[in-house]
Design a protein around this motif. Sequence first.
Motif, PDB file in Angstrom:
ATOM      1  N   GLN A 122       0.836  -1.271   0.072  1.00  0.00           N
ATOM      2  CA  GLN A 122      -0.054  -0.110  -0.207  1.00  0.00           C
ATOM      3  C   GLN A 122       0.667   1.281   0.092  1.00  0.00           C
ATOM      4  O   GLN A 122       0.675   2.041  -0.925  1.00  0.00           O
ATOM      5  CB  GLN A 122      -0.998   0.027   1.477  1.00  0.00           C
ATOM      6  CG  GLN A 122      -1.966  -1.099   1.234  1.00  0.00           C
ATOM      7  CD  GLN A 122      -2.689  -1.215   2.448  1.00  0.00           C
ATOM      8  OE1 GLN A 122      -2.996  -0.264   3.477  1.00  0.00           O
ATOM      9  NE2 GLN A 122      -3.349  -2.420   2.957  1.00  0.00           N
ATOM     10  N   ARG A 123       1.787   1.488   1.063  1.00  0.00           N
ATOM     11  CA  ARG A 123       2.462   2.869   0.993  1.00  0.00           C
ATOM     12  C   ARG A 123       3.830   2.813   0.304  1.00  0.00           C
ATOM     13  O   ARG A 123       3.771   3.903  -0.649  1.00  0.00           O
ATOM     14  CB  ARG A 123       2.942   2.741   2.450  1.00  0.00           C
ATOM     15  CG  ARG A 123       3.583   4.279   2.823  1.00  0.00           C
ATOM     16  CD  ARG A 123       3.801   4.343   4.298  1.00  0.00           C
ATOM     17  NE  ARG A 123       4.382   5.734   4.501  1.00  0.00           N
ATOM     18  CZ  ARG A 123       3.518   6.780   4.780  1.00  0.00           C
ATOM     19  NH1 ARG A 123       2.099   6.484   5.207  1.00  0.00           N
ATOM     20  NH2 ARG A 123       3.798   7.928   5.050  1.00  0.00           N
ATOM     21  N   HIS A 124       4.403   1.607   0.053  1.00  0.00           N
ATOM     22  CA  HIS A 124       5.667   1.613  -0.954  1.00  0.00           C
ATOM     23  C   HIS A 124       5.518   0.430  -1.508  1.00  0.00           C
ATOM     24  O   HIS A 124       6.112  -0.507  -1.231  1.00  0.00           O
ATOM     25  CB  HIS A 124       6.830   1.800  -0.292  1.00  0.00           C
ATOM     26  CG  HIS A 124       7.038   2.807   0.580  1.00  0.00           C
ATOM     27  ND1 HIS A 124       7.416   4.248  -0.146  1.00  0.00           N
ATOM     28  CD2 HIS A 124       6.924   3.418   1.982  1.00  0.00           C
ATOM     29  CE1 HIS A 124       7.694   5.211   0.637  1.00  0.00           C
ATOM     30  NE2 HIS A 124       7.274   4.811   1.949  1.00  0.00           N
ATOM     31  N   PRO A 125       4.587   0.135  -2.687  1.00  0.00           N
ATOM     32  CA  PRO A 125       4.391  -1.105  -3.390  1.00  0.00           C
ATOM     33  C   PRO A 125       5.580  -1.785  -4.039  1.00  0.00           C
ATOM     34  O   PRO A 125       6.294  -1.070  -4.618  1.00  0.00           O
ATOM     35  CB  PRO A 125       3.296  -0.682  -4.472  1.00  0.00           C
ATOM     36  CG  PRO A 125       2.853   0.555  -4.106  1.00  0.00           C
ATOM     37  CD  PRO A 125       3.856   1.263  -2.999  1.00  0.00           C
ATOM     38  N   MET A 126       5.738  -2.877  -3.610  1.00  0.00           N
ATOM     39  CA  MET A 126       6.878  -3.805  -4.207  1.00  0.00           C
ATOM     40  C   MET A 126       6.323  -4.393  -5.469  1.00  0.00           C
ATOM     41  O   MET A 126       5.024  -4.693  -5.529  1.00  0.00           O
ATOM     42  CB  MET A 126       7.343  -4.601  -3.224  1.00  0.00           C
ATOM     43  CG  MET A 126       8.509  -5.736  -3.723  1.00  0.00           C
ATOM     44  SD  MET A 126       9.246  -6.794  -2.576  1.00  0.00           S
ATOM     45  CE  MET A 126      10.233  -5.666  -1.648  1.00  0.00           C
ATOM     46  N   GLY A 127       7.086  -4.653  -6.430  1.00  0.00           N
ATOM     47  CA  GLY A 127       6.498  -5.231  -7.770  1.00  0.00           C
ATOM     48  C   GLY A 127       6.910  -6.735  -7.653  1.00  0.00           C
ATOM     49  O   GLY A 127       7.973  -7.212  -8.204  1.00  0.00           O
ATOM     50  N   PHE A 128       6.054  -7.466  -6.981  1.00  0.00           N
ATOM     51  CA  PHE A 128       6.117  -9.094  -6.695  1.00  0.00           C
ATOM     52  C   PHE A 128       6.366  -9.752  -8.081  1.00  0.00           C
ATOM     53  O   PHE A 128       7.145 -10.683  -8.043  1.00  0.00           O
ATOM     54  CB  PHE A 128       5.007  -9.572  -5.749  1.00  0.00           C
ATOM     55  CG  PHE A 128       5.186  -9.059  -4.452  1.00  0.00           C
ATOM     56  CD1 PHE A 128       6.211  -9.350  -3.546  1.00  0.00           C
ATOM     57  CD2 PHE A 128       4.407  -7.929  -4.110  1.00  0.00           C
ATOM     58  CE1 PHE A 128       6.341  -8.649  -2.111  1.00  0.00           C
ATOM     59  CE2 PHE A 128       4.136  -7.469  -2.650  1.00  0.00           C
ATOM     60  CZ  PHE A 128       5.211  -7.672  -1.867  1.00  0.00           C
TER      61      PHE A 128
END
Length: 313
Positions: A122-128
């Motif tokens: 949400q706050r710092h989305p990681m590109g999974f």
Amino acid sequence: MTSEGPVLDLLRARRRQRSVPGRRDDGARLVLLVEGGSSRGAYSSGMTAPIERNGLLPLFDAVYGSSAGSLNAAWLLCGRVDRSKHAWWDPAVMSTTINPRRVLSRRPVVDTHHLVHTVYTQRHPMGFQEILDNPVEFHPMATDGLSGESTDLHKTIHDTVSVQTALRASTAMPLLAGEPVVIDGRPYVDAGLTEMVPVRTALAQGATHVVALRTRRTDEVAMPPARAERLLLTRWFARYAPGAAAPWLSRVESWVEEEAALNSHPACLQIRPPLGSAQIGRTERGPEVLKAAFETGAAAAREALAEMAEQLP
């Protein structure tokens, strides 16, 4: 030629040839090792920034991470180091992820579940998905709580949930992060108990050239647990991860072995915080301290890889 020379030579050759992972014919396996250490990982996070900015990641065959180093490796693999760096000194992130007061209510002092499943979505989305799609292999490490062995979680990763679980397992600090993370019925705890820098695993899997992003200065050493820590955690291990107690108690010996393996390898480039850099504790939350550590790490990597950056078109 120093041990750094062969690594830089290989990087230059791969850049000239524009080779890509999985299609190389140079007979080498170049790996990036990312050391963690909870908040100390701000240093190795900064070191990944020049690698991302200069487009060097595709020159590697695999990235191995221990503890917070696994988080830093994941951000690099999804190409979002620069966009996510502010999380290290974002008070809202650090205060909810690390809170020593939670020990009074018997909640995790280091809430990696919140970090991975809330902050990173949400706050710092990681590109999974980008991590999964990247041809550069991702090898997050952890410690098997039953056998006490260092474990590569690469083969457990197949979707977003399994990436998130592997990241939590790699960073599951005994007691501080709550109970172990269970994968396929086995409990896993922090990778740093068995491999602070996963050089032994990488070499066993065929690495010929190594770049290691370190979070300790050359004048810092690993320390054995204090008496109070030993008494407290011995009980925790007995209940949750009995096999991990022995490697935890012998972590100084493991650190010595890792240092010897790195220092004696004929093709190894180590990037470290310079002498005089701040010695950061595991639960440091100070925004100014962590921002400075990130920037110090970035500067150290820029200097070590300056020659590669100059070759950019």
